[in-house]
Design an enzyme around this catalytic site. Structure first.
Site, PDB file in Angstrom:
ATOM      1  N   MET A   9      25.604  38.176  50.805  1.00  0.00           N
ATOM      2  CA  MET A   9      26.891  37.667  51.258  1.00  0.00           C
ATOM      3  C   MET A   9      28.013  38.439  50.585  1.00  0.00           C
ATOM      4  O   MET A   9      27.961  38.728  49.396  1.00  0.00           O
ATOM      5  CB  MET A   9      27.021  36.174  50.934  1.00  0.00           C
ATOM      6  CG  MET A   9      28.417  35.611  51.166  1.00  0.00           C
ATOM      7  SD  MET A   9      28.568  33.878  50.696  1.00  0.00           S
ATOM      8  CE  MET A   9      28.285  33.104  52.261  1.00  0.00           C
ATOM      9  N   SER A 193      32.914  42.344  47.064  1.00  0.00           N
ATOM     10  CA  SER A 193      32.402  43.131  45.942  1.00  0.00           C
ATOM     11  C   SER A 193      32.361  42.332  44.646  1.00  0.00           C
ATOM     12  O   SER A 193      32.379  42.898  43.563  1.00  0.00           O
ATOM     13  CB  SER A 193      33.240  44.410  45.754  1.00  0.00           C
ATOM     14  OG  SER A 193      33.250  45.188  46.937  1.00  0.00           O
ATOM     15  N   ARG A 194      32.307  41.019  44.772  1.00  0.00           N
ATOM     16  CA  ARG A 194      32.246  40.105  43.624  1.00  0.00           C
ATOM     17  C   ARG A 194      33.477  40.193  42.726  1.00  0.00           C
ATOM     18  O   ARG A 194      33.439  39.794  41.567  1.00  0.00           O
ATOM     19  CB  ARG A 194      30.986  40.355  42.783  1.00  0.00           C
ATOM     20  CG  ARG A 194      29.679  40.201  43.567  1.00  0.00           C
ATOM     21  CD  ARG A 194      29.567  38.811  44.184  1.00  0.00           C
ATOM     22  NE  ARG A 194      28.233  38.541  44.704  1.00  0.00           N
ATOM     23  CZ  ARG A 194      27.884  38.694  45.989  1.00  0.00           C
ATOM     24  NH1 ARG A 194      28.763  39.154  46.857  1.00  0.00           N
ATOM     25  NH2 ARG A 194      26.665  38.401  46.385  1.00  0.00           N
ATOM     26  N   MET A 195      34.582  40.692  43.263  1.00  0.00           N
ATOM     27  CA  MET A 195      35.839  40.733  42.516  1.00  0.00           C
ATOM     28  C   MET A 195      36.621  39.457  42.808  1.00  0.00           C
ATOM     29  O   MET A 195      37.725  39.457  43.356  1.00  0.00           O
ATOM     30  CB  MET A 195      36.643  41.985  42.900  1.00  0.00           C
ATOM     31  CG  MET A 195      35.944  43.287  42.547  1.00  0.00           C
ATOM     32  SD  MET A 195      35.652  43.437  40.753  1.00  0.00           S
ATOM     33  CE  MET A 195      37.329  43.661  40.172  1.00  0.00           C
TER      34      MET A 195
END
Length: 215
Positions: A9, A193-195
């Protein structure tokens, strides 16, 4: 077995920027809670008020899911059996953490703060609004205690049902509300991007401070 390490995801539902976040956390929480109820109406989120309550006696933490019943006077309110494991832990160490995970919206909220009991008259007023079955269950269950089997619970419920047959079920003396007065509230919004966006509010003597945390 699925590959649990695979990242399947990417988070793109929304953003959480400082210019969109008020100086006070409560209006933002109200907006997010309203969004969660809207998601429920769309069939995306089964229980918007479900939250994980974590307590501790100092040796190890303990967590379970309870239901948020409201935000009153700046406190997060839930109800329970005072004789339960969580009731005992909060008596010994009256600090708790709450976590609301609104995953279809790619959002989470964390709360940490001091816990006090709701005044008795308020607990009684809320108890009177509960379904009768839930009222009887509050009398029948000695929450967190060991039972031999489901038959014991059924027999206890039947006894309580006979006891209050044709009568209003009063609020048990061992049942009532808790208030969590937040010292900290953190809002998390998933990002690509998990930011992820993380805005944390900390209570001060004059109000709240707000800061961004690294994801």
């Amino acid at each position: 077995m699925p590959d649990l390490a695979a990242e399947r995801m990417d988070y793109r539902a929304a953003t959480l920027r400082e210019q969109d976040a008020p100086a006070d956390p409560y209006p933002l929480f109200d907006t997010w809670l309203a969004d969660a109820f809207a998601a429920k109406e769309r069939g995306e989120l089964p229980e918007p008020t479900a939250m994980v309550l974590s307590t501790s006696l100092g040796d190890r933490p303990s967590s379970r899911t309870v239901l948020l019943k409201g935000v009153e006077d700046g406190t997060f309110v839930f109800f329970s059996n005072y004789g339960s494991a969580k009731g005992h832990q909060l008596l010994v160490n009256p600090y708790a953490a709450l976590h609301l995970g609104w995953y279809p919206l790619q959002r989470q909220v964390r709360v940490e703060g001091l816990v006090t009991r709701v005044p008795r008259e308020e607990s009684e007023a809320y108890f009177a609004t509960r379904p009768r079955g839930s009222q009887l269950g509050a009398w029948a269950s000695t929450q967190s205690s060991e039972v031999v089997g489901v038959e014991e619970l059924e027999a206890s419920y039947a006894r309580v049902e006979r006891r209050f047959a044709g009568e209003t079920v009063p609020c048990p003396p061992h049942w009532g509300g808790f208030r969590v007065a937040p010292a900290m509230i953190e809002f998390w919004q998933g990002q690509p991007s998990r930011m992820h966006d993380r805005l944390r509010y900390d209570r001060t003597d004059t109000g709240w401070t707000r800061r961004r945390l690294a994801p």
